[in-house]
Design a protein around this motif. Structure first.
Motif, short mmCIF file in Angstrom:
data_model
loop_
_atom_site.label_atom_id
_atom_site.label_comp_id
_atom_site.label_asym_id
_atom_site.label_seq_id
_atom_site.Cartn_x
_atom_site.Cartn_y
_atom_site.Cartn_z
N ALA A 38 40.76 39.05 45.10
CA ALA A 38 40.57 38.92 46.36
C ALA A 38 38.98 38.58 46.61
O ALA A 38 38.69 37.78 47.27
CB ALA A 38 40.95 40.27 47.06
N ALA A 39 38.14 39.26 45.62
CA ALA A 39 36.86 38.85 45.73
C ALA A 39 36.11 37.59 45.30
O ALA A 39 35.46 36.90 45.92
CB ALA A 39 35.94 39.98 44.77
N SER A 40 37.03 37.09 44.37
CA SER A 40 37.05 35.72 44.02
C SER A 40 37.18 34.75 45.05
O SER A 40 36.33 33.69 45.26
CB SER A 40 37.58 35.19 42.70
N ALA A 80 30.30 40.57 46.12
CA ALA A 80 32.00 40.09 46.58
C ALA A 80 32.77 41.09 46.31
O ALA A 80 33.61 41.43 47.13
CB ALA A 80 32.36 38.71 45.88
N VAL A 81 32.66 41.84 45.27
CA VAL A 81 33.33 43.05 44.92
C VAL A 81 33.18 44.15 45.71
O VAL A 81 34.17 44.87 46.41
CB VAL A 81 33.25 43.52 43.22
N VAL A 82 31.97 44.26 46.02
CA VAL A 82 31.74 45.63 47.07
C VAL A 82 32.07 45.11 48.52
O VAL A 82 32.72 45.82 49.17
CB VAL A 82 29.97 45.77 47.15
N ALA A 83 31.91 43.85 48.91
CA ALA A 83 32.29 43.29 50.37
C ALA A 83 33.93 43.50 50.22
O ALA A 83 34.49 43.97 51.30
CB ALA A 83 32.05 41.97 50.53
N GLU A 84 34.45 42.99 49.34
CA GLU A 84 36.03 43.22 49.23
C GLU A 84 36.55 44.69 49.36
O GLU A 84 37.46 45.16 50.21
CB GLU A 84 36.72 42.46 48.06
#
Length: 137
Positions: A82-84, A101-105
């Motif tokens: 999902a982060a990708s 992106a991982v933190v945002a997801e």
């Protein structure tokens, strides 16, 4: 110093700068976390944030104590995918944006409203849009 208002309930997410400021006992970061807790908000970080925020001079005892009071959100393969997808959707790529992106997801999966303490306002706006309230550090 004027306090920033946070909503009742919801989640306060710290990115690596937020965690670093908390580790350094930065007045504004400490005040925001205390206010979030007072209002019943959960305070969470991505498991990857720990890796990004620490360095050789990090006080490990303080880190351990702080982490005991935070909810550390693990990242699995579905979260990574999902982060990708978020990176692609935002027109970003590469290691520079991977942990953002991982933190945002992760932030988007938390109980709303979500507030994020971050130093990466521009990148987080691209990734989260208006679904997360961003507070700059």
């Amino acid at each position: 110093m004027a306090r920033r208002k946070l909503s009742h309930e919801g989640t306060l997410v710290l990115d690596s700068e937020g965690l670093s400021k908390l580790l350094d006992d930065h007045e504004a970061a400490v005040a925001l976390v205390a206010e979030a807790r007072r209002r019943g908000m959960d305070v969470a970080i991505s498991a990857l944030t720990i890796i990004e925020a620490i360095h050789a001079r990090t006080d490990r005892a303080r880190l351990k104590w702080l982490l005991s009071g935070l909810r550390i959100v693990p990242i699995n393969d579905e979260d990574a995918k999902a982060a990708s997808d978020m990176l692609i959707g935002a027109g970003l790529h590469g290691h520079k944006y991977a942990i953002d992106a991982v933190v945002a997801e992760m932030a988007l999966r938390q109980q709303r409203p979500v507030v994020m303490l971050t130093s990466d306002i521009d990148d987080m706006v691209k990734l989260c849009g208006d679904r997360v309230r961003l507070v700059g550090m």
